[in-house]
Design a protein around this motif. Structure first.
Motif, PDB file in Angstrom:
ATOM      1  N   PHE A  33       0.813  -1.210   0.000  1.00  0.00           N
ATOM      2  CA  PHE A  33       0.000   0.000   0.000  1.00  0.00           C
ATOM      3  C   PHE A  33       0.854   1.271   0.000  1.00  0.00           C
ATOM      4  N   ILE A  34       2.016   1.216   0.652  1.00  0.00           N
ATOM      5  CA  ILE A  34       2.902   2.388   0.651  1.00  0.00           C
ATOM      6  C   ILE A  34       3.475   2.613  -0.749  1.00  0.00           C
ATOM      7  N   LYS A  35       3.935   1.539  -1.385  1.00  0.00           N
ATOM      8  CA  LYS A  35       4.477   1.668  -2.739  1.00  0.00           C
ATOM      9  C   LYS A  35       3.400   2.059  -3.744  1.00  0.00           C
ATOM     10  N   GLY A  36       2.157   1.622  -3.463  1.00  0.00           N
ATOM     11  CA  GLY A  36       1.075   1.924  -4.387  1.00  0.00           C
ATOM     12  C   GLY A  36       0.268   3.144  -4.008  1.00  0.00           C
ATOM     13  N   THR A  37       0.853   4.042  -3.253  1.00  0.00           N
ATOM     14  CA  THR A  37       0.147   5.260  -2.826  1.00  0.00           C
ATOM     15  C   THR A  37      -0.411   6.023  -4.035  1.00  0.00           C
ATOM     16  N   GLY A  38      -1.683   6.381  -3.923  1.00  0.00           N
ATOM     17  CA  GLY A  38      -2.343   7.083  -5.015  1.00  0.00           C
ATOM     18  C   GLY A  38      -3.205   6.195  -5.882  1.00  0.00           C
ATOM     19  N   PHE A  39      -3.322   4.923  -5.509  1.00  0.00           N
ATOM     20  CA  PHE A  39      -4.103   3.987  -6.327  1.00  0.00           C
ATOM     21  C   PHE A  39      -5.595   4.325  -6.310  1.00  0.00           C
ATOM     22  N   TRP A  40      -6.027   5.135  -5.341  1.00  0.00           N
ATOM     23  CA  TRP A  40      -7.438   5.485  -5.231  1.00  0.00           C
ATOM     24  C   TRP A  40      -7.849   6.630  -6.173  1.00  0.00           C
ATOM     25  N   ASP A  41      -6.918   7.170  -6.911  1.00  0.00           N
ATOM     26  CA  ASP A  41      -7.216   8.258  -7.837  1.00  0.00           C
ATOM     27  C   ASP A  41      -8.195   7.774  -8.915  1.00  0.00           C
ATOM     28  N   PRO A  42      -9.359   8.427  -9.084  1.00  0.00           N
ATOM     29  CA  PRO A  42     -10.332   7.985 -10.104  1.00  0.00           C
ATOM     30  C   PRO A  42      -9.755   7.942 -11.509  1.00  0.00           C
ATOM     31  N   ASN A  43      -8.836   8.844 -11.821  1.00  0.00           N
ATOM     32  CA  ASN A  43      -8.224   8.859 -13.145  1.00  0.00           C
ATOM     33  C   ASN A  43      -7.397   7.599 -13.378  1.00  0.00           C
ATOM     34  N   PHE A  44      -6.832   7.069 -12.311  1.00  0.00           N
ATOM     35  CA  PHE A  44      -6.062   5.831 -12.421  1.00  0.00           C
ATOM     36  C   PHE A  44      -6.985   4.616 -12.481  1.00  0.00           C
ATOM     37  N   ASN A 253       7.018  -1.426 -20.697  1.00  0.00           N
ATOM     38  CA  ASN A 253       6.899  -0.632 -21.926  1.00  0.00           C
ATOM     39  C   ASN A 253       6.323   0.764 -21.689  1.00  0.00           C
ATOM     40  N   LEU A 254       6.245   1.175 -20.428  1.00  0.00           N
ATOM     41  CA  LEU A 254       5.771   2.515 -20.099  1.00  0.00           C
ATOM     42  C   LEU A 254       6.822   3.223 -19.260  1.00  0.00           C
ATOM     43  N   PRO A 255       6.931   4.543 -19.367  1.00  0.00           N
ATOM     44  CA  PRO A 255       7.929   5.267 -18.566  1.00  0.00           C
ATOM     45  C   PRO A 255       7.732   5.080 -17.068  1.00  0.00           C
ATOM     46  N   ASP A 256       6.470   5.012 -16.616  1.00  0.00           N
ATOM     47  CA  ASP A 256       6.196   4.841 -15.193  1.00  0.00           C
ATOM     48  C   ASP A 256       5.616   3.455 -14.921  1.00  0.00           C
ATOM     49  N   ALA A 257       6.173   2.435 -15.592  1.00  0.00           N
ATOM     50  CA  ALA A 257       5.659   1.069 -15.477  1.00  0.00           C
ATOM     51  C   ALA A 257       5.693   0.572 -14.031  1.00  0.00           C
ATOM     52  N   ALA A 258       6.775   0.873 -13.318  1.00  0.00           N
ATOM     53  CA  ALA A 258       6.900   0.397 -11.943  1.00  0.00           C
ATOM     54  C   ALA A 258       5.833   1.022 -11.045  1.00  0.00           C
ATOM     55  N   ALA A 259       5.570   2.323 -11.226  1.00  0.00           N
ATOM     56  CA  ALA A 259       4.567   3.000 -10.403  1.00  0.00           C
ATOM     57  C   ALA A 259       3.173   2.453 -10.687  1.00  0.00           C
ATOM     58  N   ILE A 260       2.859   2.233 -11.969  1.00  0.00           N
ATOM     59  CA  ILE A 260       1.540   1.683 -12.317  1.00  0.00           C
ATOM     60  C   ILE A 260       1.401   0.262 -11.787  1.00  0.00           C
ATOM     61  N   ALA A 261       2.466  -0.524 -11.876  1.00  0.00           N
ATOM     62  CA  ALA A 261       2.419  -1.896 -11.363  1.00  0.00           C
ATOM     63  C   ALA A 261       2.190  -1.906  -9.857  1.00  0.00           C
ATOM     64  N   ASN A 262       2.837  -1.006  -9.127  1.00  0.00           N
ATOM     65  CA  ASN A 262       2.666  -0.938  -7.674  1.00  0.00           C
ATOM     66  C   ASN A 262       1.239  -0.522  -7.299  1.00  0.00           C
ATOM     67  N   LYS A 263       0.709   0.462  -8.020  1.00  0.00           N
ATOM     68  CA  LYS A 263      -0.667   0.885  -7.752  1.00  0.00           C
ATOM     69  C   LYS A 263      -1.658  -0.229  -8.103  1.00  0.00           C
ATOM     70  N   SER A 264      -1.408  -0.918  -9.202  1.00  0.00           N
ATOM     71  CA  SER A 264      -2.280  -2.018  -9.613  1.00  0.00           C
ATOM     72  C   SER A 264      -2.244  -3.146  -8.593  1.00  0.00           C
ATOM     73  N   ALA A 266      -1.704  -2.794  -5.412  1.00  0.00           N
ATOM     74  CA  ALA A 266      -2.464  -2.339  -4.248  1.00  0.00           C
ATOM     75  C   ALA A 266      -3.962  -2.510  -4.479  1.00  0.00           C
ATOM     76  N   VAL A 267      -4.433  -2.187  -5.684  1.00  0.00           N
ATOM     77  CA  VAL A 267      -5.850  -2.386  -6.008  1.00  0.00           C
ATOM     78  C   VAL A 267      -6.215  -3.858  -5.951  1.00  0.00           C
ATOM     79  N   LEU A 268      -5.353  -4.690  -6.515  1.00  0.00           N
ATOM     80  CA  LEU A 268      -5.619  -6.137  -6.564  1.00  0.00           C
ATOM     81  C   LEU A 268      -5.710  -6.743  -5.172  1.00  0.00           C
ATOM     82  N   ILE A 269      -4.747  -6.424  -4.323  1.00  0.00           N
ATOM     83  CA  ILE A 269      -4.765  -7.013  -2.984  1.00  0.00           C
ATOM     84  C   ILE A 269      -5.902  -6.446  -2.142  1.00  0.00           C
ATOM     85  N   LEU A 270      -6.270  -5.191  -2.384  1.00  0.00           N
ATOM     86  CA  LEU A 270      -7.410  -4.618  -1.678  1.00  0.00           C
ATOM     87  C   LEU A 270      -8.696  -5.355  -2.051  1.00  0.00           C
TER      88      LEU A 270
END
Length: 294
Positions: A33-44, A253-264, A266-270
């Protein structure tokens, strides 16, 4: 040492192990959850991935995960419940029943990657379906059906035989007894099994890599149901959230692939946590309702 001392020692060991396991789980959740901070953003949560650009979302992948979950449960629950009723109430003890139970136990122990390869050979290649949501749902059904069958069978067996005998004694048929007495009384355990299966379906990746595929067509609302752009078309490929995480970490294949993976993640485990908690809460409420406990 006397019996009381030994009992206290082993009780302390049990508590220590329990605290250790809970601490590991809390640490794991905290890191995710710390690494995936911001996963609750509706745009994400509801946005679409941006190829080659930063700031993409997981909307299509999240929809695919829930859509696959619904389709898999529609296939799994009736068959699993029916199989559990047959094994509990109609099948006669003997060699045939022992063979069926052995097959169920064997299927329950199959790795998900093996089920995925089976789906690739049968659904994708033999039936020429290609990578589709339907193929993924069928693979998930094969994966979860053995465990759900055993849950349903055990739940029905746990209902007191006195209830069944009382219903039959009042003139009810066997099917009426099953429908009106045994199934309602075993609903809490069955529902728990269903929701736990839902959690496993939502987080599954290996079985879907070879059946549902790793791509998602661009959604276009209002398109024909036969079009792959229609999100409800069961014959289109579908990248789920768990596969999206694997893909991001393997291909990046994305510039922020690691950040998106961490947020994803967090969503999955939630979502998996919500499924597990819901299983306990709903199961307890339904049990209290049928038991007359307020």
């Amino acid at each position: 040492m006397n019996a009381k001392t030994i009992d206290k020692i082993w009780t302390g060991i049990l508590y220590a192990l329990s605290i250790f396991i809970v601490a590991i789980l809390a640490l794991l959740l905290g890191i995710i959850f710390i690494k995936g901070t911001g996963f609750w953003d509706p745009n994400f949560l509801f946005g679409s991935p941006k190829l080659g650009e930063a700031g993409g979302g997981i909307g299509p992948q999240l929809f695919n995960s829930f859509y696959l979950l619904v389709l898999a449960l529609i296939l799994t629950v009736p068959i699993g419940l029916g199989s559990g009723i047959y094994l509990s109430e109609y099948a006669k003890e003997g060699t045939f029943l022992n063979i069926i139970r052995l097959c169920i136990e064997t299927m329950a122990s199959l790795p998900s990657i093996v089920v995925g390869l089976f789906g690739l050979l049968v659904f994708v290649n033999f039936f020429k379906m290609g990578f589709t949501i339907l193929g993924g749902a069928l693979a998930l059904t094969i994966l979860n059906l053995p465990s759900l069958t055993r849950v349903c069978e055990n739940a029905i067996n746990d209902v007191s035989k006195k209830f069944q005998e009382a219903s039959l004694g009042l003139g009810a048929t066997k099917w009426q007894t099953i429908k009106n007495v045994l199934i309602p009384a075993s609903i809490p355990q069955i529902l728990t099994g269903v929701i736990l299966a839902a959690g496993r379906i939502f987080g599954e990746a290996a079985a879907l890599l070879y059946t549902a595929g790793m791509t998602t067509p661009h959604f276009k609302l209002g398109s024909s149901i036969a079009s792959k752009a229609n999100p409800f078309n069961i014959f289109r490929p579908a990248e789920t959230l768990s596969i999206h995480i694997w893909k991001l970490n393997s291909e990046a294949n994305l510039p922020d692939a690691a950040a998106i993976a961490n947020k994803s993640a967090a969503v999955l485990i939630l979502m998996v946590l919500i499924f597990n908690i819901a299983a306990r809460v709903l199961g307890k409420k339904i049990y209290n309702k049928y038991a007359g406990i307020k």
